[in-house]
Design a protein around this motif. Structure first.
Motif, mmCIF file in Angstrom:
data_model
loop_
_atom_site.group_PDB
_atom_site.id
_atom_site.type_symbol
_atom_site.label_atom_id
_atom_site.label_comp_id
_atom_site.label_asym_id
_atom_site.label_seq_id
_atom_site.Cartn_x
_atom_site.Cartn_y
_atom_site.Cartn_z
ATOM 1 N N UNK A 1 -21.037 58.379 -20.857
ATOM 2 C CA UNK A 1 -21.707 59.681 -20.865
ATOM 3 C C UNK A 1 -22.239 60.043 -19.487
ATOM 4 N N UNK A 2 -22.804 59.062 -18.780
ATOM 5 C CA UNK A 2 -23.420 59.349 -17.483
ATOM 6 C C UNK A 2 -23.057 58.219 -16.518
ATOM 7 N N UNK A 3 -22.732 58.537 -15.254
ATOM 8 C CA UNK A 3 -22.366 57.471 -14.305
ATOM 9 C C UNK A 3 -23.561 56.604 -13.951
ATOM 10 N N UNK A 4 -23.303 55.330 -13.735
ATOM 11 C CA UNK A 4 -24.376 54.417 -13.366
ATOM 12 C C UNK A 4 -24.760 54.551 -11.899
ATOM 13 N N UNK A 5 -23.843 54.964 -11.052
ATOM 14 C CA UNK A 5 -24.130 55.236 -9.643
ATOM 15 C C UNK A 5 -23.448 56.558 -9.275
ATOM 16 N N UNK A 6 -24.149 57.345 -8.458
ATOM 17 C CA UNK A 6 -23.589 58.615 -8.008
ATOM 18 C C UNK A 6 -24.083 58.878 -6.596
ATOM 19 N N UNK A 7 -23.134 59.071 -5.673
ATOM 20 C CA UNK A 7 -23.443 59.321 -4.265
ATOM 21 C C UNK A 7 -22.781 60.629 -3.856
ATOM 22 N N UNK A 8 -23.545 61.494 -3.224
ATOM 23 C CA UNK A 8 -23.064 62.812 -2.836
ATOM 24 C C UNK A 8 -22.760 62.844 -1.342
ATOM 25 N N UNK A 9 -21.718 63.622 -0.978
ATOM 26 C CA UNK A 9 -21.281 63.750 0.409
ATOM 27 C C UNK A 9 -21.046 65.226 0.724
ATOM 28 N N UNK A 10 -21.090 65.537 1.999
ATOM 29 C CA UNK A 10 -20.872 66.918 2.425
ATOM 30 C C UNK A 10 -19.399 67.250 2.614
ATOM 31 N N UNK A 11 -18.501 66.276 2.449
ATOM 32 C CA UNK A 11 -17.066 66.482 2.545
ATOM 33 C C UNK A 11 -16.379 65.844 1.336
ATOM 34 N N UNK A 12 -15.249 66.390 0.924
ATOM 35 C CA UNK A 12 -14.540 65.794 -0.232
ATOM 36 C C UNK A 12 -14.098 64.365 0.055
ATOM 37 N N UNK A 13 -14.226 63.522 -0.968
ATOM 38 C CA UNK A 13 -13.762 62.134 -0.891
ATOM 39 C C UNK A 13 -12.297 62.106 -1.310
ATOM 40 N N UNK A 14 -11.466 61.473 -0.511
ATOM 41 C CA UNK A 14 -10.025 61.466 -0.732
ATOM 42 C C UNK A 14 -9.472 60.126 -1.205
ATOM 43 N N UNK A 15 -10.108 59.012 -0.872
ATOM 44 C CA UNK A 15 -9.545 57.700 -1.221
ATOM 45 C C UNK A 15 -10.667 56.677 -1.332
ATOM 46 N N UNK A 16 -10.414 55.628 -2.130
ATOM 47 C CA UNK A 16 -11.399 54.569 -2.371
ATOM 48 C C UNK A 16 -10.692 53.223 -2.435
ATOM 49 N N UNK A 17 -11.458 52.172 -2.136
ATOM 50 C CA UNK A 17 -10.974 50.805 -2.313
ATOM 51 C C UNK A 17 -12.157 49.855 -2.258
ATOM 52 N N UNK A 18 -12.128 48.825 -3.119
ATOM 53 C CA UNK A 18 -13.182 47.820 -3.136
ATOM 54 C C UNK A 18 -12.867 46.713 -2.139
ATOM 55 N N UNK A 19 -13.934 46.087 -1.656
ATOM 56 C CA UNK A 19 -13.784 44.970 -0.740
ATOM 57 C C UNK A 19 -13.161 43.783 -1.452
ATOM 58 N N UNK A 20 -12.382 42.996 -0.701
ATOM 59 C CA UNK A 20 -11.714 41.828 -1.281
ATOM 60 C C UNK A 20 -12.638 40.620 -1.366
ATOM 61 N N UNK A 21 -13.732 40.625 -0.621
ATOM 62 C CA UNK A 21 -14.652 39.485 -0.608
ATOM 63 C C UNK A 21 -15.993 39.799 -1.254
ATOM 64 N N UNK A 22 -16.405 41.053 -1.259
ATOM 65 C CA UNK A 22 -17.690 41.456 -1.830
ATOM 66 C C UNK A 22 -17.423 42.551 -2.855
ATOM 67 N N UNK A 23 -17.691 42.236 -4.131
ATOM 68 C CA UNK A 23 -17.392 43.196 -5.197
ATOM 69 C C UNK A 23 -18.325 44.394 -5.184
ATOM 70 N N UNK A 24 -19.438 44.323 -4.479
ATOM 71 C CA UNK A 24 -20.380 45.438 -4.438
ATOM 72 C C UNK A 24 -20.152 46.368 -3.258
ATOM 73 N N UNK A 25 -19.175 46.082 -2.415
ATOM 74 C CA UNK A 25 -18.885 46.913 -1.246
ATOM 75 C C UNK A 25 -17.693 47.815 -1.565
ATOM 76 N N UNK A 26 -17.907 49.122 -1.365
ATOM 77 C CA UNK A 26 -16.885 50.119 -1.648
ATOM 78 C C UNK A 26 -16.565 50.883 -0.365
ATOM 79 N N UNK A 27 -15.275 50.990 -0.054
ATOM 80 C CA UNK A 27 -14.810 51.712 1.125
ATOM 81 C C UNK A 27 -14.281 53.063 0.667
#
Length: 564
Positions: free
Chosen positions: A250-276
């Motif tokens: 129903x509702x996201x657990x984390x939400x981060x806003x940016x002034x430009x559209x986000x085009x791509x994502x990937x998680x870190x291979x060594x740290x599961x809490x790091x998002x690129x």
């Protein structure tokens, strides 16, 4: 005659033994036993004494009943004579059992037992506005205590929100995480049905498009989704990153806003809490999603070129002493960059100068010179690493070429070939064969390639541009794709001319992304309306035990034609 009467009278006498008489009897029995042992050891003949007869009166003590389960069925004892006659006429005497063998349907206690009584205690509590404000933290003396109280209150709301939503979505959540069960009767058929079970949506993101999503490397319930909005509104944010959980759609657990559209994502291979994350403004962000509030770190802040970043990937590269993590990105200018640092605070960039070359076919020239080489700066669209050779990666471009290169090569590329007559939207490697991959693009085709082969093994054509596609993790010949409002499931072991299943969504929906779940019986889609849908696939055919052999047996015919 008198002697017989005397004997019978003597036998009919009742003897009452007290403790003294009982001790005498026991002593005599013990002596007899000892004599028997001596006789047995010495092998002497045994002489039986004269038989003496006596009677003992045994009286039963009082029975203390702890638990009694009375019979609930009719028995012969508690039925009247008239009822017995009626039952005999209907020939149902087989249902009349004695109380000893009849079990009760519900257990009822009719006798007192030796258990302690359950103590009950009434407790009352008073809640007022002041107490609620105190719990929230609005009337605290210091800001630190306010933050602690508010965080505790948010955590309680977070847990209660999950509990409430689980009541509505528990069956669908179980269906999503359940593994595929094989059906032997459905092994030879290919009936597919799609059922929408979950939907991740938010009112703030109703005007956004889903640009990318990726599953977390450690927690399979977390899905990071990137959003973008391409309009000329001066106010408001243009991009967002949300971390959705299957436990709370129903509702996201984390939400981060940016002034430009986000085009791509990937998680870190060594740290599961790091998002690129890559943005349309050319920034590469690193986010730590563990805390609720995060300040994104811009990796390329000193080398910002303002070209849209279309793909970012986190990868590990071995050195002489250690294995470090890097980020590889490709932008709309055709520049491929390797960003070092990953999680640390020092970020250095290394420019990978790739010269993109293409082959142009000029039919006006003679056959001898109908091919000409062009050199141009081609925009990149997607990056995909080789599943086994971690230093090799493939890049798709907007002009239809696919470039193969290694991380250590900075001034040249290893291989280039023409894949599509238009932009290449994606490159996906097979989860069963490391040398097999698919490409798809705007020319309405999904092509299956083998490494180091310049022609495709198989081409799957549709009547519209293929926006996204993905391999099935449980079946080597099944591919899912999205084109507009249609979801297509391909199984080239059964059909190559058209999909085996096409699911058309309602009007106004345009899918942009699709991905299989880990267990293979669900797909996740994203559309231009900001909705992330989860579909459950039922009536799937059972996967083969020899997946690699099955793939090569169904693609060898096309490969033989290509070689000939």
């Amino acid at each position: 005659m008198d002697n017989n009467k005397f004997k019978t009278q003597k036998l009919q006498q009742k003897f009452h033994f007290d403790e003294h008489n009982i001790e005498k009897i026991c002593t005599s029995l013990e002596n007899e036993i000892e004599n028997l042992k001596v006789v047995k050891i010495q092998n002497q003949p045994f002489q039986t004494p004269d038989v003496q007869f006596f009677k003992a009166a045994l009286q039963e003590t009082k029975t203390n009943t702890l638990l009694e389960l009375p019979s609930l069925a009719p028995s012969v004892k508690n039925i009247s004579n008239t009822s017995q006659n009626e039952i005999a006429k209907t020939n149902t005497t087989k249902y009349l059992l004695t109380d000893a063998v009849q079990a009760s349907r519900c257990f009822q206690r009719t006798q007192h037992t030796q258990t302690e009584a359950i103590t009950l205690k009434d407790q009352s509590n008073i809640a007022s506005v002041w107490i609620l404000q105190k719990e929230i933290g609005n009337n605290m003396a210091t800001e630190k205590i306010e933050d602690i109280k508010s965080n505790n209150f948010k955590k309680m709301l977070f847990i209660s929100d999950r509990i409430v939503t689980s009541n509505n979505f528990s069956e669908k959540q179980i269906k999503f995480i359940t593994r595929h069960t094989s059906d032997k009767l459905n092994a030879m058929s290919y009936r597919y049905t799609l059922e929408e079970i979950l939907q991740f949506s938010n009112d703030k993101l109703s005007t956004f498009s889903v640009t990318s999503f990726v599953w977390n490397t450690m927690n399979e319930d977390i899905l990071a989704v990137g959003y973008g909005k391409w309009n000329d509104e001066p106010n408001g944010f243009k991009g967002a990153v949300c971390c959705w959980s299957l436990k709370n759609p129903v509702y996201p657990e984390r939400m981060y806003e940016f002034n430009k559209p986000i085009t791509c994502l990937d998680f870190s291979k060594t740290h599961a809490n790091i998002l690129v994350a890559g943005s349309h403004g050319g920034c590469v962000y690193i986010l730590d999603i563990a805390p609720e509030i995060c300040d994104p770190v811009i990796v390329n802040e000193k080398n910002l070129q303002n070209f849209p970043i279309w793909s970012v990937l986190s990868f590990l590269q071995k050195s002489y002493t250690s294995e470090d993590e890097f980020i590889l990105s490709v932008d709309d200018n055709g520049s491929v960059r390797k960003w070092s640092g990953g999680v640390s605070k020092t970020y250095n960039t290394e420019q990978m100068s790739l010269i993109y070359c293409g082959i142009r076919n000029d039919s006006a020239k003679p056959n001898k010179f109908n091919h000409s080489t062009i050199v141009q700066n081609m925009p990149g669209t997607v990056i995909s690493f080789h599943p086994t050779n971690k230093s090799t990666y493939f890049i798709g471009t907007k002009v239809g070429f696919v470039v193969q290169n290694t991380v250590d090569s900075c001034n040249h590329y290893d291989r280039i070939f023409m894949a599509h007559n238009g932009p290449v939207y994606g490159i996906k490697f097979s989860p069963f064969c490391s040398s097999i991959f698919i490409t798809y693009g705007a020319d309405w085709q999904i092509k299956i390639w083998m490494e180091n082969v310049d022609v495709p093994l198989l081409s799957l054509s549709y009547c519209n541009a293929v926006d996204d596609a993905d391999w099935s993790p449980i079946n080597s010949t099944v591919i899912v794709s999205v084109s507009g409002a249609v979801i297509c499931i391909w199984d080239f072991a059964r059909k190559t001319v058209e999909p085996v299943m096409m699911f058309t969504c309602k009007t106004g929906v345009h899918f942009s992304l699709v991905k299989f779940s880990k267990h293979g019986n669900n797909i996740v889609t994203g559309d231009v309306n900001g909705l992330v849908r989860c579909f459950h696939i039922s009536n799937m055919p059972s996967p083969s035990f020899l997946q690699v052999e099955k793939f090569y047996s169904n693609s060898s015919g096309e490969y033989d034609v290509i070689k000939s």
